[in-house]
Design an enzyme around this catalytic site. Structure first.
Site, PDB file in Angstrom:
ATOM      1  N   HIS A   1       5.697  -0.372  16.190  1.00 41.74           N
ATOM      2  CA  HIS A   1       6.107   0.119  14.984  1.00 41.74           C
ATOM      3  C   HIS A   1       4.966   1.113  14.447  1.00 41.74           C
ATOM      4  O   HIS A   1       4.188   0.635  14.046  1.00 41.74           O
ATOM      5  CB  HIS A   1       6.222  -1.013  13.879  1.00 41.74           C
TER       6      HIS A   1
ATOM      7  N   TRP B   1       4.656   0.925  10.663  1.00 40.47           N
ATOM      8  CA  TRP B   1       4.172  -0.221  10.194  1.00 40.47           C
ATOM      9  C   TRP B   1       3.092  -0.829  10.657  1.00 40.47           C
ATOM     10  O   TRP B   1       2.356  -1.848   9.897  1.00 40.47           O
ATOM     11  CB  TRP B   1       5.704  -1.233  10.199  1.00 40.47           C
TER      12      TRP B   1
ATOM     13  N   LYS C   1      13.586  11.776  11.870  1.00 41.08           N
ATOM     14  CA  LYS C   1      12.700  12.940  11.922  1.00 41.08           C
ATOM     15  C   LYS C   1      11.410  12.112  11.197  1.00 41.08           C
ATOM     16  O   LYS C   1      10.701  13.009  10.628  1.00 41.08           O
ATOM     17  CB  LYS C   1      13.283  13.770  11.086  1.00 41.08           C
TER      18      LYS C   1
ATOM     19  N   ALA D   1      11.309   8.608   6.435  1.00 42.86           N
ATOM     20  CA  ALA D   1      11.150   7.487   5.987  1.00 42.86           C
ATOM     21  C   ALA D   1       9.722   7.072   5.778  1.00 42.86           C
ATOM     22  O   ALA D   1       9.241   6.622   4.546  1.00 42.86           O
ATOM     23  CB  ALA D   1      12.074   6.222   6.700  1.00 42.86           C
TER      24      ALA D   1
ATOM     25  N   LEU E   1      18.692  -6.432  -5.557  1.00 44.91           N
ATOM     26  CA  LEU E   1      19.974  -5.763  -5.488  1.00 44.91           C
ATOM     27  C   LEU E   1      20.339  -4.906  -4.355  1.00 44.91           C
ATOM     28  O   LEU E   1      19.372  -4.355  -3.536  1.00 44.91           O
ATOM     29  CB  LEU E   1      19.859  -4.842  -6.982  1.00 44.91           C
TER      30      LEU E   1
END
Ligand SMILES: CCCCCCCCCCCCCC(=O)SCCNC(=O)CCNC(=O)[C@H](O)C(C)(C)COP(=O)(O)OP(=O)(O)OC[C@H]1O[C@@H](n2cnc3c(N)ncnc32)[C@H](O)[C@@H]1OP(=O)(O)O
Ligand SMILES: CNCCCN(C)c1ncc(F)c(N2CC(C(=O)NCc3cnc4ccccn34)C2)n1
Length: 409
Positions: A23, A26, A168, A171, A409
Protein backbone atom coordinates in the site's frame (compact mmCIF):
# COMPACT_ATOMS: atom_id res chain seq x y z
CA UNK A 1 -4.52 -18.36 26.30
CA UNK A 2 -6.03 -15.12 24.97
CA UNK A 3 -2.55 -14.05 23.77
CA UNK A 4 -2.22 -17.32 21.90
CA UNK A 5 -5.67 -16.74 20.39
CA UNK A 6 -4.60 -13.26 19.33
CA UNK A 7 -1.45 -14.66 17.76
CA UNK A 8 -3.52 -17.15 15.81
CA UNK A 9 -5.84 -14.36 14.73
CA UNK A 10 -2.91 -12.12 13.80
CA UNK A 11 -1.38 -14.82 11.65
CA UNK A 12 -4.73 -15.57 10.04
CA UNK A 13 -5.24 -11.92 9.33
CA UNK A 14 -1.75 -11.53 7.91
CA UNK A 15 -2.24 -14.57 5.71
CA UNK A 16 -5.77 -13.82 4.60
CA UNK A 17 -5.72 -10.02 4.42
CA UNK A 18 -4.06 -9.42 1.08
CA UNK A 19 -0.88 -8.83 3.06
CA UNK A 20 1.19 -9.53 0.01
CA UNK A 21 -0.25 -6.38 -1.49
CA UNK A 22 1.77 -3.25 -0.84
CA UNK A 23 0.00 0.00 0.00
CA UNK A 24 2.37 2.65 -1.30
CA UNK A 25 0.21 5.49 0.04
CA UNK A 26 -1.24 3.92 3.17
CA UNK A 27 2.20 2.74 4.31
CA UNK A 28 3.14 6.42 4.64
CA UNK A 29 0.15 7.27 6.82
CA UNK A 30 -0.34 7.24 10.63
CA UNK A 31 -2.66 4.25 10.60
CA UNK A 32 -2.31 0.74 11.96
CA UNK A 33 -0.02 -1.13 9.57
CA UNK A 34 -0.56 -4.82 8.72
CA UNK A 35 3.01 -5.57 9.89
CA UNK A 36 2.08 -4.32 13.36
CA UNK A 37 -0.94 -6.59 13.84
CA UNK A 38 -0.58 -8.52 17.08
CA UNK A 39 2.34 -6.39 18.27
CA UNK A 40 1.25 -5.92 21.87
CA UNK A 41 4.13 -3.52 22.63
CA UNK A 42 2.45 -0.70 20.66
CA UNK A 43 0.27 1.49 22.88
CA UNK A 44 -3.37 2.22 22.12
CA UNK A 45 -4.15 5.80 21.21
CA UNK A 46 -2.89 8.54 18.89
CA UNK A 47 -0.04 7.42 16.61
CA UNK A 48 1.34 10.93 15.90
CA UNK A 49 1.11 13.91 18.27
CA UNK A 50 -0.59 17.14 17.09
CA UNK A 51 1.69 19.64 15.32
CA UNK A 52 1.67 23.41 15.97
CA UNK A 53 -0.74 24.97 13.46
CA UNK A 54 2.15 27.04 12.06
CA UNK A 55 3.74 23.76 10.94
CA UNK A 56 0.66 22.60 8.98
CA UNK A 57 1.12 23.04 5.24
CA UNK A 58 -0.63 26.35 4.49
CA UNK A 59 -1.21 25.86 0.78
CA UNK A 60 -3.19 23.07 -0.97
CA UNK A 61 -1.42 20.00 -2.36
CA UNK A 62 -0.44 20.08 -6.02
CA UNK A 63 -2.88 18.62 -8.52
CA UNK A 64 -2.06 17.46 -12.07
CA UNK A 65 -1.91 20.50 -14.33
CA UNK A 66 -5.39 20.42 -15.87
CA UNK A 67 -7.14 20.35 -12.49
CA UNK A 68 -7.81 22.68 -9.59
CA UNK A 69 -9.28 22.47 -6.10
CA UNK A 70 -12.74 23.85 -5.47
CA UNK A 71 -14.54 24.17 -2.15
CA UNK A 72 -18.08 22.94 -2.84
CA UNK A 73 -20.75 25.20 -1.34
CA UNK A 74 -23.40 22.55 -0.70
CA UNK A 75 -25.95 25.33 0.12
CA UNK A 76 -25.89 26.38 -3.53
CA UNK A 77 -28.48 24.45 -5.53
CA UNK A 78 -26.18 24.42 -8.58
CA UNK A 79 -23.13 23.09 -6.70
CA UNK A 80 -25.21 20.55 -4.82
CA UNK A 81 -26.55 19.34 -8.17
CA UNK A 82 -22.99 18.98 -9.54
CA UNK A 83 -21.96 16.94 -6.48
CA UNK A 84 -25.14 14.88 -6.75
CA UNK A 85 -24.49 14.17 -10.45
CA UNK A 86 -20.86 13.20 -9.89
CA UNK A 87 -21.84 10.72 -7.15
CA UNK A 88 -24.89 9.42 -9.02
CA UNK A 89 -22.67 8.44 -11.96
CA UNK A 90 -19.36 7.58 -10.28
CA UNK A 91 -19.85 6.54 -6.62
CA UNK A 92 -19.88 3.07 -4.96
CA UNK A 93 -21.15 0.11 -6.97
CA UNK A 94 -21.53 -3.52 -5.90
CA UNK A 95 -18.94 -6.01 -7.15
CA UNK A 96 -21.16 -7.09 -10.06
CA UNK A 97 -21.90 -3.49 -11.12
CA UNK A 98 -25.65 -4.06 -10.82
CA UNK A 99 -26.30 -1.18 -8.38
CA UNK A 100 -24.80 2.22 -7.60
CA UNK A 101 -25.59 4.36 -4.53
CA UNK A 102 -27.83 7.28 -5.36
CA UNK A 103 -27.53 9.61 -2.35
CA UNK A 104 -30.15 12.35 -2.82
CA UNK A 105 -29.39 16.09 -2.71
CA UNK A 106 -31.38 16.56 0.50
CA UNK A 107 -29.48 13.61 2.00
CA UNK A 108 -26.14 15.24 1.07
CA UNK A 109 -27.18 18.57 2.61
CA UNK A 110 -28.14 16.68 5.80
CA UNK A 111 -25.00 14.54 5.86
CA UNK A 112 -22.59 17.43 5.24
CA UNK A 113 -23.98 20.19 7.48
CA UNK A 114 -24.08 18.85 11.06
CA UNK A 115 -23.43 21.17 14.03
CA UNK A 116 -19.96 22.74 13.76
CA UNK A 117 -19.36 21.71 10.12
CA UNK A 118 -16.63 23.36 7.98
CA UNK A 119 -17.43 24.34 4.39
CA UNK A 120 -13.69 23.99 3.68
CA UNK A 121 -14.00 20.24 4.29
CA UNK A 122 -16.35 19.83 1.30
CA UNK A 123 -13.59 19.45 -1.26
CA UNK A 124 -13.94 19.10 -5.02
CA UNK A 125 -11.51 18.81 -7.94
CA UNK A 126 -12.58 20.36 -11.22
CA UNK A 127 -11.17 20.74 -14.71
CA UNK A 128 -9.62 24.24 -14.89
CA UNK A 129 -10.98 24.98 -18.40
CA UNK A 130 -14.53 23.60 -18.17
CA UNK A 131 -14.98 23.84 -14.35
CA UNK A 132 -16.40 20.28 -14.57
CA UNK A 133 -16.42 18.54 -11.16
CA UNK A 134 -14.39 15.32 -11.47
CA UNK A 135 -13.62 14.33 -7.88
CA UNK A 136 -14.93 14.89 -4.35
CA UNK A 137 -14.13 14.10 -0.72
CA UNK A 138 -15.77 15.35 2.49
CA UNK A 139 -15.23 15.58 6.22
CA UNK A 140 -17.61 16.51 9.00
CA UNK A 141 -16.62 16.97 12.67
CA UNK A 142 -17.85 14.46 15.25
CA UNK A 143 -17.03 13.63 18.82
CA UNK A 144 -16.18 9.94 19.00
CA UNK A 145 -15.45 8.09 22.20
CA UNK A 146 -12.78 5.38 22.00
CA UNK A 147 -13.02 3.46 25.28
CA UNK A 148 -12.69 6.30 27.85
CA UNK A 149 -11.22 8.83 25.43
CA UNK A 150 -13.60 11.36 23.81
CA UNK A 151 -11.84 12.57 20.64
CA UNK A 152 -13.03 15.22 18.20
CA UNK A 153 -12.53 13.58 14.81
CA UNK A 154 -13.32 14.17 11.16
CA UNK A 155 -15.73 11.64 9.65
CA UNK A 156 -14.52 11.23 6.08
CA UNK A 157 -16.94 10.18 3.36
CA UNK A 158 -18.05 10.52 -0.25
CA UNK A 159 -14.55 9.99 -1.68
CA UNK A 160 -15.22 9.80 -5.40
CA UNK A 161 -13.08 10.07 -8.52
CA UNK A 162 -14.79 10.18 -11.92
CA UNK A 163 -14.66 6.83 -13.69
CA UNK A 164 -12.54 8.34 -16.45
CA UNK A 165 -9.84 9.46 -13.95
CA UNK A 166 -9.36 6.26 -12.02
CA UNK A 167 -6.00 4.63 -11.19
CA UNK A 168 -4.08 7.90 -11.56
CA UNK A 169 -3.23 8.12 -7.81
CA UNK A 170 -5.69 11.02 -7.41
CA UNK A 171 -7.26 9.49 -4.28
CA UNK A 172 -4.10 9.86 -2.15
CA UNK A 173 -3.92 13.56 -3.08
CA UNK A 174 -7.60 14.01 -2.11
CA UNK A 175 -6.96 12.25 1.20
CA UNK A 176 -3.84 14.35 1.94
CA UNK A 177 -5.73 17.56 1.13
CA UNK A 178 -8.68 16.77 3.41
CA UNK A 179 -6.15 15.76 6.09
CA UNK A 180 -4.39 19.10 5.72
CA UNK A 181 -7.66 21.06 6.03
CA UNK A 182 -8.69 19.01 9.08
CA UNK A 183 -5.27 19.67 10.69
CA UNK A 184 -5.80 23.42 10.11
CA UNK A 185 -8.80 23.10 12.49
CA UNK A 186 -6.53 21.46 15.09
CA UNK A 187 -8.19 18.07 14.66
CA UNK A 188 -5.80 15.09 14.38
CA UNK A 189 -7.96 11.97 14.13
CA UNK A 190 -10.53 10.68 11.64
CA UNK A 191 -13.06 7.87 11.29
CA UNK A 192 -14.17 6.31 8.01
CA UNK A 193 -15.65 3.13 6.56
CA UNK A 194 -15.10 1.42 3.26
CA UNK A 195 -16.06 -1.75 1.45
CA UNK A 196 -12.36 -2.29 0.63
CA UNK A 197 -9.62 -3.65 2.92
CA UNK A 198 -6.98 -1.03 3.75
CA UNK A 199 -4.41 -0.77 6.58
CA UNK A 200 -5.96 -1.57 9.05
CA UNK A 201 -9.62 -2.16 9.97
CA UNK A 202 -10.57 -1.64 13.64
CA UNK A 203 -13.59 -3.83 12.90
CA UNK A 204 -15.14 -5.65 9.95
CA UNK A 205 -18.92 -5.73 9.85
CA UNK A 206 -21.40 -7.72 7.82
CA UNK A 207 -24.43 -6.28 6.02
CA UNK A 208 -27.78 -8.03 6.48
CA UNK A 209 -30.84 -7.44 4.33
CA UNK A 210 -34.53 -7.88 5.18
CA UNK A 211 -36.68 -8.19 2.05
CA UNK A 212 -39.77 -5.98 2.06
CA UNK A 213 -40.63 -6.27 -1.64
CA UNK A 214 -39.23 -9.72 -2.51
CA UNK A 215 -40.72 -9.84 -5.99
CA UNK A 216 -38.88 -6.66 -7.07
CA UNK A 217 -35.65 -7.72 -5.29
CA UNK A 218 -35.63 -11.02 -7.20
CA UNK A 219 -36.56 -9.31 -10.48
CA UNK A 220 -33.62 -6.87 -10.22
CA UNK A 221 -31.16 -9.55 -9.06
CA UNK A 222 -30.67 -8.20 -5.54
CA UNK A 223 -31.84 -11.56 -4.16
CA UNK A 224 -32.57 -14.99 -5.63
CA UNK A 225 -35.60 -17.23 -5.20
CA UNK A 226 -34.72 -19.68 -2.41
CA UNK A 227 -34.31 -23.36 -3.28
CA UNK A 228 -37.65 -25.22 -3.13
CA UNK A 229 -39.37 -21.81 -2.86
CA UNK A 230 -42.07 -20.40 -5.15
CA UNK A 231 -42.58 -16.67 -5.65
CA UNK A 232 -45.96 -16.72 -3.84
CA UNK A 233 -44.41 -18.67 -0.92
CA UNK A 234 -41.58 -16.10 -0.82
CA UNK A 235 -44.01 -13.14 -0.81
CA UNK A 236 -45.92 -14.79 2.06
CA UNK A 237 -42.70 -15.45 4.01
CA UNK A 238 -41.82 -11.72 4.08
CA UNK A 239 -45.37 -10.39 4.59
CA UNK A 240 -45.75 -7.80 7.38
CA UNK A 241 -48.85 -6.41 9.16
CA UNK A 242 -50.18 -3.04 8.04
CA UNK A 243 -49.82 -1.40 11.42
CA UNK A 244 -47.23 -1.36 14.21
CA UNK A 245 -47.93 -3.35 17.37
CA UNK A 246 -46.20 -1.37 20.19
CA UNK A 247 -48.53 0.93 22.19
CA UNK A 248 -47.15 4.48 22.20
CA UNK A 249 -45.02 3.95 19.06
CA UNK A 250 -44.85 7.30 17.22
CA UNK A 251 -42.60 9.57 15.15
CA UNK A 252 -39.97 11.56 17.03
CA UNK A 253 -40.67 15.30 17.36
CA UNK A 254 -38.55 18.33 18.35
CA UNK A 255 -39.73 18.31 21.96
CA UNK A 256 -38.45 14.71 22.32
CA UNK A 257 -34.79 15.72 21.74
CA UNK A 258 -33.74 15.91 25.44
CA UNK A 259 -35.30 12.53 26.31
CA UNK A 260 -33.93 10.81 23.17
CA UNK A 261 -30.48 12.26 23.88
CA UNK A 262 -30.52 10.83 27.42
CA UNK A 263 -31.72 7.45 26.10
CA UNK A 264 -29.05 7.32 23.37
CA UNK A 265 -26.12 8.53 25.49
CA UNK A 266 -26.89 5.92 28.12
CA UNK A 267 -27.27 3.17 25.53
CA UNK A 268 -24.10 4.04 23.57
CA UNK A 269 -21.95 4.13 26.74
CA UNK A 270 -21.69 0.31 26.62
CA UNK A 271 -19.71 0.20 23.34
CA UNK A 272 -15.92 0.43 22.99
CA UNK A 273 -16.16 2.92 20.12
CA UNK A 274 -19.26 5.11 19.87
CA UNK A 275 -20.44 8.52 18.72
CA UNK A 276 -20.83 11.07 21.53
CA UNK A 277 -24.10 12.90 20.73
CA UNK A 278 -25.35 15.99 22.56
CA UNK A 279 -28.81 17.53 22.11
CA UNK A 280 -27.70 19.62 19.10
CA UNK A 281 -26.31 16.53 17.42
CA UNK A 282 -29.49 14.52 18.16
CA UNK A 283 -31.65 17.32 16.76
CA UNK A 284 -29.63 17.32 13.53
CA UNK A 285 -29.00 13.60 13.03
CA UNK A 286 -32.23 12.09 14.33
CA UNK A 287 -35.16 14.48 13.88
CA UNK A 288 -37.18 13.01 10.99
CA UNK A 289 -36.38 14.56 7.60
CA UNK A 290 -38.57 13.43 4.69
CA UNK A 291 -36.76 10.90 2.43
CA UNK A 292 -33.55 11.25 4.48
CA UNK A 293 -33.94 9.97 8.04
CA UNK A 294 -36.91 8.50 9.92
CA UNK A 295 -37.01 8.08 13.68
CA UNK A 296 -39.63 6.65 16.00
CA UNK A 297 -39.92 6.28 19.73
CA UNK A 298 -42.12 4.58 22.29
CA UNK A 299 -43.81 6.93 24.76
CA UNK A 300 -45.34 4.92 27.59
CA UNK A 301 -49.14 5.59 27.46
CA UNK A 302 -49.23 5.46 31.30
CA UNK A 303 -46.11 7.39 32.38
CA UNK A 304 -45.34 9.33 29.15
CA UNK A 305 -41.72 8.25 29.64
CA UNK A 306 -39.70 7.72 26.42
CA UNK A 307 -38.53 4.13 26.77
CA UNK A 308 -37.34 3.06 23.28
CA UNK A 309 -36.09 4.50 20.01
CA UNK A 310 -35.41 3.32 16.47
CA UNK A 311 -34.28 5.06 13.29
CA UNK A 312 -33.25 4.37 9.72
CA UNK A 313 -31.82 6.47 6.87
CA UNK A 314 -32.89 6.45 3.21
CA UNK A 315 -30.25 5.56 0.62
CA UNK A 316 -31.64 4.51 -2.76
CA UNK A 317 -29.53 2.73 -5.34
CA UNK A 318 -29.67 3.13 -9.08
CA UNK A 319 -30.41 -0.24 -10.70
CA UNK A 320 -28.03 -0.55 -13.65
CA UNK A 321 -29.56 -2.35 -16.64
CA UNK A 322 -32.98 -3.63 -15.62
CA UNK A 323 -35.94 -3.10 -17.97
CA UNK A 324 -38.66 -2.82 -15.32
CA UNK A 325 -37.03 -0.86 -12.49
CA UNK A 326 -34.52 2.02 -12.22
CA UNK A 327 -34.30 2.55 -8.45
CA UNK A 328 -33.95 0.30 -5.40
CA UNK A 329 -35.49 2.00 -2.37
CA UNK A 330 -33.37 0.96 0.65
CA UNK A 331 -33.65 1.84 4.33
CA UNK A 332 -30.51 1.51 6.46
CA UNK A 333 -30.80 0.83 10.19
CA UNK A 334 -29.28 3.81 12.04
CA UNK A 335 -29.45 4.04 15.88
CA UNK A 336 -31.85 1.89 17.92
CA UNK A 337 -32.34 1.74 21.71
CA UNK A 338 -34.64 -0.58 23.61
CA UNK A 339 -35.11 -0.34 27.39
CA UNK A 340 -38.72 -1.58 27.80
CA UNK A 341 -39.98 -2.84 24.40
CA UNK A 342 -38.07 -5.97 23.29
CA UNK A 343 -35.59 -4.94 20.53
CA UNK A 344 -37.12 -7.66 18.34
CA UNK A 345 -40.60 -6.09 18.58
CA UNK A 346 -39.23 -2.54 18.18
CA UNK A 347 -37.33 -3.46 15.00
CA UNK A 348 -40.32 -5.38 13.66
CA UNK A 349 -42.32 -2.16 14.01
CA UNK A 350 -39.52 -0.37 12.09
CA UNK A 351 -39.88 -2.96 9.30
CA UNK A 352 -43.66 -2.45 9.28
CA UNK A 353 -43.22 1.33 8.91
CA UNK A 354 -40.56 0.90 6.18
CA UNK A 355 -42.82 -1.49 4.24
CA UNK A 356 -45.72 0.95 4.56
CA UNK A 357 -43.44 3.68 3.14
CA UNK A 358 -42.75 1.48 0.12
CA UNK A 359 -39.10 0.57 0.83
CA UNK A 360 -37.92 -2.49 -1.07
CA UNK A 361 -35.31 -3.62 1.47
CA UNK A 362 -34.22 -2.82 5.03
CA UNK A 363 -30.44 -3.11 5.54
CA UNK A 364 -28.62 -3.43 8.85
CA UNK A 365 -25.02 -3.96 9.93
CA UNK A 366 -24.25 -6.48 12.68
CA UNK A 367 -23.07 -3.59 14.91
CA UNK A 368 -24.39 -2.71 18.40
CA UNK A 369 -27.00 -5.32 19.43
CA UNK A 370 -28.32 -5.82 15.92
CA UNK A 371 -27.29 -9.49 15.75
CA UNK A 372 -29.92 -10.26 18.42
CA UNK A 373 -32.74 -9.58 15.96
CA UNK A 374 -31.31 -10.15 12.47
CA UNK A 375 -32.06 -13.84 11.96
CA UNK A 376 -35.36 -13.86 13.83
CA UNK A 377 -36.70 -10.94 11.74
CA UNK A 378 -35.74 -12.80 8.54
CA UNK A 379 -32.70 -10.72 7.56
CA UNK A 380 -30.31 -12.57 5.26
CA UNK A 381 -26.54 -12.02 5.25
CA UNK A 382 -25.36 -9.79 2.38
CA UNK A 383 -22.18 -10.08 0.34
CA UNK A 384 -21.04 -6.60 1.39
CA UNK A 385 -18.57 -6.25 4.25
CA UNK A 386 -18.05 -2.84 5.77
CA UNK A 387 -14.61 -2.16 7.29
CA UNK A 388 -14.30 0.53 9.98
CA UNK A 389 -11.11 2.62 10.24
CA UNK A 390 -9.56 5.20 12.53
CA UNK A 391 -6.87 7.57 11.27
CA UNK A 392 -3.99 8.40 13.65
CA UNK A 393 -5.43 6.30 16.47
CA UNK A 394 -4.25 2.76 17.19
CA UNK A 395 -6.36 0.04 18.75
CA UNK A 396 -4.32 -2.91 19.96
CA UNK A 397 -6.91 -5.48 18.80
CA UNK A 398 -9.77 -5.31 16.33
CA UNK A 399 -13.23 -4.90 17.83
CA UNK A 400 -16.15 -7.26 17.41
CA UNK A 401 -19.00 -5.54 15.51
CA UNK A 402 -21.06 -5.75 18.72
CA UNK A 403 -18.50 -3.44 20.36
CA UNK A 404 -19.19 -0.68 17.81
CA UNK A 405 -21.73 2.08 18.50
CA UNK A 406 -21.04 4.07 15.35
CA UNK A 407 -22.94 4.13 12.05
CA UNK A 408 -21.51 6.24 9.21
CA UNK A 409 -23.66 7.25 6.22
C1 LIG B 1 -6.86 13.80 10.66
C2 LIG B 1 -7.83 13.86 9.42
C3 LIG B 1 -7.59 12.63 8.45
C4 LIG B 1 -8.61 12.64 7.29
C5 LIG B 1 -8.37 11.53 6.28
C6 LIG B 1 -8.57 10.17 6.87
C7 LIG B 1 -8.46 9.05 5.82
C8 LIG B 1 -9.67 9.02 4.87
C9 LIG B 1 -9.51 7.91 3.80
C10 LIG B 1 -10.67 7.94 2.80
C11 LIG B 1 -11.98 7.39 3.36
C12 LIG B 1 -13.05 7.32 2.25
C13 LIG B 1 -14.39 6.77 2.77
C14 LIG B 1 -15.28 6.54 1.58
O1 LIG B 1 -15.73 7.47 0.94
S1 LIG B 1 -15.56 4.91 1.07
C15 LIG B 1 -16.27 5.08 -0.55
C16 LIG B 1 -15.13 5.25 -1.58
N1 LIG B 1 -15.66 5.61 -2.88
C17 LIG B 1 -15.94 4.71 -3.85
O2 LIG B 1 -15.74 3.52 -3.71
C18 LIG B 1 -16.55 5.30 -5.11
C19 LIG B 1 -16.08 4.59 -6.39
N2 LIG B 1 -14.63 4.53 -6.45
C20 LIG B 1 -13.88 5.66 -6.69
O3 LIG B 1 -14.36 6.77 -6.83
C21 LIG B 1 -12.37 5.46 -6.72
O4 LIG B 1 -12.09 4.10 -6.96
C22 LIG B 1 -11.69 5.87 -5.40
C23 LIG B 1 -11.79 7.39 -5.25
C24 LIG B 1 -12.34 5.18 -4.21
C25 LIG B 1 -10.19 5.48 -5.45
O5 LIG B 1 -9.60 6.10 -6.59
P1 LIG B 1 -8.83 5.19 -7.70
O6 LIG B 1 -9.51 3.88 -7.77
O7 LIG B 1 -8.69 6.02 -8.93
O8 LIG B 1 -7.37 4.91 -7.04
P2 LIG B 1 -6.12 5.90 -7.06
O9 LIG B 1 -5.19 5.43 -8.13
O10 LIG B 1 -6.55 7.30 -7.12
O11 LIG B 1 -5.46 5.64 -5.62
C26 LIG B 1 -5.14 4.33 -5.21
C27 LIG B 1 -4.89 4.42 -3.73
O12 LIG B 1 -6.13 4.79 -3.07
C28 LIG B 1 -6.44 3.79 -2.10
N3 LIG B 1 -7.90 3.65 -2.00
C29 LIG B 1 -8.73 3.07 -2.89
N4 LIG B 1 -10.00 3.12 -2.44
C30 LIG B 1 -9.97 3.75 -1.23
C31 LIG B 1 -10.96 4.08 -0.25
N5 LIG B 1 -12.25 3.78 -0.41
N6 LIG B 1 -10.55 4.72 0.88
C32 LIG B 1 -9.25 5.00 1.08
N7 LIG B 1 -8.25 4.70 0.20
C33 LIG B 1 -8.62 4.09 -0.95
C34 LIG B 1 -5.82 2.51 -2.63
O13 LIG B 1 -5.65 1.60 -1.57
C35 LIG B 1 -4.48 3.06 -3.15
O14 LIG B 1 -3.61 3.34 -2.07
P3 LIG B 1 -2.42 2.26 -1.71
O15 LIG B 1 -3.15 0.94 -1.48
O16 LIG B 1 -1.51 2.21 -2.91
O17 LIG B 1 -1.78 2.77 -0.46
C1 LIG C 1 -18.61 5.08 2.98
N1 LIG C 1 -19.95 4.84 3.35
C2 LIG C 1 -20.12 3.48 3.86
C3 LIG C 1 -21.55 3.16 3.85
C4 LIG C 1 -22.00 3.09 2.40
N2 LIG C 1 -22.81 1.95 2.34
C5 LIG C 1 -24.22 2.09 2.74
C6 LIG C 1 -22.29 0.71 1.93
N3 LIG C 1 -20.94 0.57 1.74
C7 LIG C 1 -20.48 -0.63 1.35
C8 LIG C 1 -21.36 -1.69 1.13
F1 LIG C 1 -20.92 -2.90 0.72
C9 LIG C 1 -22.74 -1.47 1.34
N4 LIG C 1 -23.63 -2.42 1.16
C10 LIG C 1 -25.01 -2.33 1.52
C11 LIG C 1 -25.14 -3.80 1.03
C12 LIG C 1 -25.95 -3.79 -0.23
O1 LIG C 1 -27.04 -3.24 -0.24
N5 LIG C 1 -25.39 -4.38 -1.32
C13 LIG C 1 -26.10 -4.38 -2.61
C14 LIG C 1 -26.12 -2.98 -3.11
C15 LIG C 1 -27.23 -2.27 -3.46
N6 LIG C 1 -26.84 -1.05 -3.86
C16 LIG C 1 -25.49 -0.98 -3.76
C17 LIG C 1 -24.63 0.08 -4.05
C18 LIG C 1 -23.27 -0.12 -3.79
C19 LIG C 1 -22.82 -1.33 -3.25
C20 LIG C 1 -23.70 -2.37 -2.99
N7 LIG C 1 -25.03 -2.18 -3.26
C21 LIG C 1 -23.61 -3.77 0.79
N8 LIG C 1 -23.20 -0.27 1.74
Amino acid sequence: ESDAAIDVLARKVQESLVLGKTHKFWETQPVGQFKDIGNASLAEGPIEQPAPLSEVKQEPYNLPNLYEWITCDIDSEETCMEVYNLLTNNYVEDDENMFRFNYSKEFLRWALRPPGYFKSWHIGVCVKSSKKLVAFITGVPARIRVRDDIVTMAEINFLCVHKKLRSKRLAPVMIKEVTRRVHLENIWQAAYTAGVVLPTPISTCQYWHRSLNPKKLIDVGFSRLGARMTMSRTIKLYKLPDSTVTPGFRQMELHDVPAVTRLLRNYLSQFAVAVDLDENDVEHWLLPTENVVDSYLVESPETHEITDFCSFYTLPSTILGNQNYSTLKAAYSYYNVSTKTPLLQLMNDALIVAKRKDYDVFNALDVMQNETFLKELKFGPGDGKLHYYLYNYRLRNPLKPSELGLVLL
